[in-house]
Scaffold this motif. Structure first.
Motif, PDB file in Angstrom:
ATOM      1  N   MET A  70       0.786  -1.184   0.000  1.00 44.81           N
ATOM      2  CA  MET A  70       0.000   0.000   0.000  1.00 44.81           C
ATOM      3  C   MET A  70       0.838   1.262   0.000  1.00 44.81           C
ATOM      4  O   MET A  70       0.519   2.199  -0.705  1.00 44.81           O
ATOM      5  N   PHE A  71       1.786   1.305   0.841  1.00 40.48           N
ATOM      6  CA  PHE A  71       2.637   2.482   0.902  1.00 40.48           C
ATOM      7  C   PHE A  71       3.775   2.327  -0.086  1.00 40.48           C
ATOM      8  O   PHE A  71       4.354   1.267  -0.217  1.00 40.48           O
ATOM      9  N   HIS A  72       4.052   3.467  -0.738  1.00 38.81           N
ATOM     10  CA  HIS A  72       5.181   3.459  -1.662  1.00 38.81           C
ATOM     11  C   HIS A  72       6.420   3.952  -0.922  1.00 38.81           C
ATOM     12  O   HIS A  72       6.334   4.720   0.026  1.00 38.81           O
ATOM     13  N   SER A  73       7.510   3.544  -1.386  1.00 36.62           N
ATOM     14  CA  SER A  73       8.749   3.978  -0.731  1.00 36.62           C
ATOM     15  C   SER A  73       8.996   5.467  -1.027  1.00 36.62           C
ATOM     16  O   SER A  73       8.567   5.984  -2.053  1.00 36.62           O
ATOM     17  N   PRO A  74       9.667   6.172  -0.114  1.00 32.81           N
ATOM     18  CA  PRO A  74       9.926   7.605  -0.307  1.00 32.81           C
ATOM     19  C   PRO A  74      10.700   7.883  -1.600  1.00 32.81           C
ATOM     20  O   PRO A  74      10.558   8.946  -2.176  1.00 32.81           O
ATOM     21  N   ARG A  75      11.472   6.950  -2.020  1.00 34.40           N
ATOM     22  CA  ARG A  75      12.246   7.134  -3.241  1.00 34.40           C
ATOM     23  C   ARG A  75      11.318   7.270  -4.442  1.00 34.40           C
ATOM     24  O   ARG A  75      11.591   8.068  -5.342  1.00 34.40           O
ATOM     25  N   LYS A  76      10.206   6.555  -4.498  1.00 32.52           N
ATOM     26  CA  LYS A  76       9.277   6.608  -5.626  1.00 32.52           C
ATOM     27  C   LYS A  76       8.434   7.879  -5.584  1.00 32.52           C
ATOM     28  O   LYS A  76       7.854   8.272  -6.581  1.00 32.52           O
ATOM     29  N   GLN A  77       8.316   8.558  -4.433  1.00 35.84           N
ATOM     30  CA  GLN A  77       7.473   9.740  -4.316  1.00 35.84           C
ATOM     31  C   GLN A  77       8.248  11.044  -4.556  1.00 35.84           C
ATOM     32  O   GLN A  77       7.652  12.104  -4.586  1.00 35.84           O
ATOM     33  N   GLN A  78       9.528  11.018  -4.738  1.00 32.05           N
ATOM     34  CA  GLN A  78      10.319  12.230  -4.930  1.00 32.05           C
ATOM     35  C   GLN A  78       9.915  12.985  -6.194  1.00 32.05           C
ATOM     36  O   GLN A  78       9.867  14.195  -6.202  1.00 32.05           O
ATOM     37  N   GLY A  79       9.584  12.379  -7.237  1.00 36.06           N
ATOM     38  CA  GLY A  79       9.198  13.029  -8.491  1.00 36.06           C
ATOM     39  C   GLY A  79       7.905  13.813  -8.353  1.00 36.06           C
ATOM     40  O   GLY A  79       7.710  14.836  -9.008  1.00 36.06           O
ATOM     41  N   ASN A  80       6.983  13.366  -7.502  1.00 43.50           N
ATOM     42  CA  ASN A  80       5.707  14.062  -7.311  1.00 43.50           C
ATOM     43  C   ASN A  80       5.923  15.442  -6.693  1.00 43.50           C
ATOM     44  O   ASN A  80       5.219  16.397  -7.020  1.00 43.50           O
ATOM     45  N   LEU A  81       6.872  15.576  -5.806  1.00 41.21           N
ATOM     46  CA  LEU A  81       7.144  16.861  -5.171  1.00 41.21           C
ATOM     47  C   LEU A  81       7.634  17.880  -6.198  1.00 41.21           C
ATOM     48  O   LEU A  81       7.232  19.037  -6.158  1.00 41.21           O
ATOM     49  N   TYR A  82       8.453  17.478  -7.107  1.00 40.46           N
ATOM     50  CA  TYR A  82       8.938  18.385  -8.142  1.00 40.46           C
ATOM     51  C   TYR A  82       7.788  18.876  -9.019  1.00 40.46           C
ATOM     52  O   TYR A  82       7.722  20.047  -9.378  1.00 40.46           O
ATOM     53  N   VAL A  83       6.873  18.001  -9.370  1.00 31.56           N
ATOM     54  CA  VAL A  83       5.715  18.374 -10.195  1.00 31.56           C
ATOM     55  C   VAL A  83       4.857  19.394  -9.464  1.00 31.56           C
ATOM     56  O   VAL A  83       4.427  20.401 -10.038  1.00 31.56           O
ATOM     57  N   VAL A  84       4.617  19.185  -8.171  1.00 25.54           N
ATOM     58  CA  VAL A  84       3.798  20.110  -7.382  1.00 25.54           C
ATOM     59  C   VAL A  84       4.495  21.466  -7.272  1.00 25.54           C
ATOM     60  O   VAL A  84       3.866  22.520  -7.433  1.00 25.54           O
ATOM     61  N   VAL A  85       5.795  21.486  -7.009  1.00 20.60           N
ATOM     62  CA  VAL A  85       6.541  22.740  -6.880  1.00 20.60           C
ATOM     63  C   VAL A  85       6.514  23.513  -8.196  1.00 20.60           C
ATOM     64  O   VAL A  85       6.280  24.732  -8.219  1.00 20.60           O
ATOM     65  N   ILE A  86       6.736  22.842  -9.312  1.00 20.45           N
ATOM     66  CA  ILE A  86       6.715  23.510 -10.617  1.00 20.45           C
ATOM     67  C   ILE A  86       5.317  24.056 -10.914  1.00 20.45           C
ATOM     68  O   ILE A  86       5.156  25.177 -11.389  1.00 20.45           O
ATOM     69  N   PHE A  87       4.276  23.277 -10.594  1.00 15.24           N
ATOM     70  CA  PHE A  87       2.906  23.731 -10.807  1.00 15.24           C
ATOM     71  C   PHE A  87       2.616  24.992  -9.977  1.00 15.24           C
ATOM     72  O   PHE A  87       2.054  25.965 -10.479  1.00 15.24           O
ATOM     73  N   VAL A  88       3.011  25.012  -8.718  1.00 16.40           N
ATOM     74  CA  VAL A  88       2.782  26.167  -7.848  1.00 16.40           C
ATOM     75  C   VAL A  88       3.541  27.381  -8.372  1.00 16.40           C
ATOM     76  O   VAL A  88       3.013  28.496  -8.399  1.00 16.40           O
ATOM     77  N   LEU A  89       4.786  27.202  -8.812  1.00 15.76           N
ATOM     78  CA  LEU A  89       5.561  28.319  -9.347  1.00 15.76           C
ATOM     79  C   LEU A  89       4.934  28.896 -10.615  1.00 15.76           C
ATOM     80  O   LEU A  89       4.904  30.118 -10.806  1.00 15.76           O
ATOM     81  N   VAL A  90       4.426  28.038 -11.476  1.00 19.09           N
ATOM     82  CA  VAL A  90       3.784  28.507 -12.702  1.00 19.09           C
ATOM     83  C   VAL A  90       2.511  29.286 -12.371  1.00 19.09           C
ATOM     84  O   VAL A  90       2.260  30.366 -12.912  1.00 19.09           O
ATOM     85  N   VAL A  91       1.704  28.785 -11.450  1.00 20.74           N
ATOM     86  CA  VAL A  91       0.474  29.484 -11.056  1.00 20.74           C
ATOM     87  C   VAL A  91       0.803  30.834 -10.425  1.00 20.74           C
ATOM     88  O   VAL A  91       0.180  31.852 -10.744  1.00 20.74           O
ATOM     89  N   ILE A  92       1.782  30.880  -9.540  1.00 16.19           N
ATOM     90  CA  ILE A  92       2.180  32.150  -8.913  1.00 16.19           C
ATOM     91  C   ILE A  92       2.727  33.111  -9.972  1.00 16.19           C
ATOM     92  O   ILE A  92       2.479  34.312  -9.918  1.00 16.19           O
ATOM     93  N   GLY A  93       3.447  32.613 -10.954  1.00 19.12           N
ATOM     94  CA  GLY A  93       3.957  33.458 -12.044  1.00 19.12           C
ATOM     95  C   GLY A  93       2.825  34.092 -12.842  1.00 19.12           C
ATOM     96  O   GLY A  93       2.867  35.277 -13.174  1.00 19.12           O
ATOM     97  N   PHE A  94       1.787  33.310 -13.167  1.00 24.36           N
ATOM     98  CA  PHE A  94       0.640  33.853 -13.901  1.00 24.36           C
ATOM     99  C   PHE A  94      -0.100  34.894 -13.060  1.00 24.36           C
ATOM    100  O   PHE A  94      -0.544  35.927 -13.580  1.00 24.36           O
ATOM    101  N   LEU A  95      -0.254  34.649 -11.773  1.00 22.41           N
ATOM    102  CA  LEU A  95      -0.901  35.619 -10.892  1.00 22.41           C
ATOM    103  C   LEU A  95      -0.102  36.921 -10.819  1.00 22.41           C
ATOM    104  O   LEU A  95      -0.673  38.014 -10.879  1.00 22.41           O
TER     105      LEU A  95
END
Length: 144
Positions: free
Chosen positions: A1-26
């Motif tokens: 059920m739980f994924h290892s922290p190593r497999k979840q590292q890529g998701n954080l980068y996607v979220v950070v890039i998404f937040v930066l793009v939204v803040i840039g448009f604002l």
């Protein structure tokens, strides 16, 4: 059920890039709103300045058309009207350089027993996208 922290590292980068793009448009949108507000404010100030300068030009012209004179002294209003060809240089400012004035008889639109003259001033202030123009008219009746 739980994924290892190593497999979840890529998701954080996607979220950070998404937040930066939204803040840039604002930030971009707010910058455009700020520019629009300052542009409207500049036009408002220039428009008020042009309106007041047109009013002052008409006031100056009226003092030229009706100078102080002795009681009973004759005065030719038609000649005074035709002598108004340009506004004085003292009225021009850095922002408002184009000031014109004209005086004319309106013609047959008024009864022949009365003589009216139309005094019109036009002022342009600003330049480029912030160029504003204001016109004012004053009607003068010849008193006999």
């Amino acid at each position: 059920m739980f994924h290892s922290p190593r497999k979840q590292q890529g998701n954080l980068y996607v979220v950070v890039i998404f937040v930066l793009v939204v803040i840039g448009f604002l930030a971009s949108g707010l910058s455009q709103v700020q520019w629009s507000n300052s542009d409207a404010q500049a036009r408002s100030v220039l428009g008020t300045q042009a309106w007041l300068l047109a009013h002052s030009t008409n006031e100056w012209a009226l003092t030229q058309m009706y100078p102080l004179r002795l009681s009973g002294e004759s005065f030719d209003l038609s000649a005074a009207c035709s002598a108004l060809t340009s506004a004085p240089e003292a009225l021009k400012t850095d922002a408002c350089r184009s000031i014109s004035i004209s005086c004319s008889e309106p013609g047959s639109s008024v009864p022949s027993a009365l003589r009216f003259y139309r005094l019109e001033s036009s002022v342009q202030c600003g330049s480029g996208i912030n160029l504003v123009e204001r016109r004012q008219q004053v009607w003068v009746r010849e008193v006999e």
